[in-house]
Write an enzyme that holds these catalytic residues in place. Structure first.
Site, PDB file in Angstrom:
ATOM      1  N   SER A 133       0.866  -1.179   0.000  1.00 55.61           N
ATOM      2  CA  SER A 133       0.000   0.000   0.000  1.00 55.61           C
ATOM      3  C   SER A 133       0.905   1.232   0.000  1.00 55.61           C
ATOM      4  CB  SER A 133      -0.838   0.009   1.289  1.00 55.61           C
ATOM      5  OG  SER A 133      -1.432   1.268   1.501  1.00 55.61           O
ATOM      6  N   TYR A 146      -2.507  -0.962  10.449  1.00 59.13           N
ATOM      7  CA  TYR A 146      -2.372  -1.143   8.988  1.00 59.13           C
ATOM      8  C   TYR A 146      -1.028  -0.608   8.510  1.00 59.13           C
ATOM      9  CZ  TYR A 146      -3.942  -1.034   4.070  1.00 59.13           C
ATOM     10  OH  TYR A 146      -4.082  -1.222   2.707  1.00 59.13           O
TER      11      TYR A 146
END
Ligand code: NAD
Length: 251
Positions: A133, A146
């Site tokens: 990401s 995350y």
């Protein structure tokens, strides 16, 4: 089709980015193994569309990862894509959510990789592709688990890349910015609450604010890069973390 005869396992491929990667690899001839949750009829349709097996393993546990790899058998292409998100200030971050996010977004990739690598090394060819990401490179507030897991996935990928490089095996991250999938849609309500914003403000002032293109990434764009990373022309692309984020992480 250059992936004829290759077997690809894509984790978290019953929706979103993983499904797009599975479709792209299948279109080049790969035999695909799907994994992920969802409606049984929908999964049956996907299996039929892709001529694919599906392994219903929960990758938040070591046992689930080991069962997946045992059922999938030796794979030539491993795509670690399953992931989840939770948005909350760090002091309120639910501890069980931290554990699940780190388990799925980071530790599962360790387990699948350690179990996939022996076959890849023995045959002298393999591709490990990890969906990281933009949050593997930069942080945003309220996403401590995350961001930590995705930064860790980048570190795992680089380490594995160095270890397997002499054996014709590459390991890379693909790092999307915001892609319009259920994972993004589902974090909008919590982001509205955490930041005191409306839905439109979250989309325009949070999600797309750093994407200079002002466009959500499309899942198929990630599939196309996964296909490229499987090509022989990509044999020297390893340990890379490939941004697809509309310019978000450009410095
Ligand atoms: P998604 O919610 O559409 O897909 C997630 C997939 O993971 C689904 O197939 C789901 O069933 C599966 N999954 C969830 N929990 C699981 C578990 N415990 N065990 C096995 N499978 C499980 O989300 P997506 O946006 O397609 O996300 C895919 C990956 O892309 C994730 O790693 C995510 O972090 C990453 N990513 C997404 C975006 C984005 O904007 N959507 C941006 C950057 C990175």
């Amino acid at each position: 089709m250059f992936l004829n005869g290759k077997r690809a396992l894509v984790t978290g491929s019953t929706s979103g980015i993983g499904l797009a990667i599975a479709r792209a690899l299948r279109a080049e001839g790969a035999e695909v193994v799907l994994n992920g949750f969802g409606d049984a009829d929908e999964i049956a349709k996907l299996r039929e569309e892709l001529g694919a097996a599906h392994v219903n393993a929960d990758l938040t546990t070591r046992e689930g990862c080991e069962a997946l790899m045992a059922e999938a058998g030796p794979v030539d292409i491993l795509v670690n894509n399953a992931g989840m998100q939770h948005v909350s200030p760090v002091e309120e971050f639910p501890v069980d959510k931290w554990d699940l996010i780190v388990a799925l977004n980071l530790t599962a990739a360790f387990h699948t990789t350690r179990l996939a690598v022996p076959h890849m090394k023995a045959q002298g060819w393999g591709r490990i592709i990890n969906t990281a990401s933009a949050h593997s490179k930069v942080a945003s507030p309220f996403k401590s688990a995350y961001n930590a897991a995705k930064h860790g996935l980048d570190g795992l990928t680089k380490t594995v890349a160095l270890e397997v490089a002499p054996y014709g095996v590459t390991a890379n991250c693909i790092s999307p910015g915001y892609v319009w999938t259920s994972l993004v849609e589902n974090q909008i309500p919590d982001t509205m609450e955490a930041r005191g914003l409306t839905r439109d403000q979250v989309i325009n002032d949070v999600l797309l604010v750093k994407q200079a293109t002002k466009k959500f990434v499309q899942p198929a764009e990630i599939g196309a890069i996964a296909v490229f990373l499987c090509r022989d022309e990509a044999q020297n692309v390893t340990g890379a973390n490939w941004s697809v984020d509309g310019g978000w992480t450009t410095e």
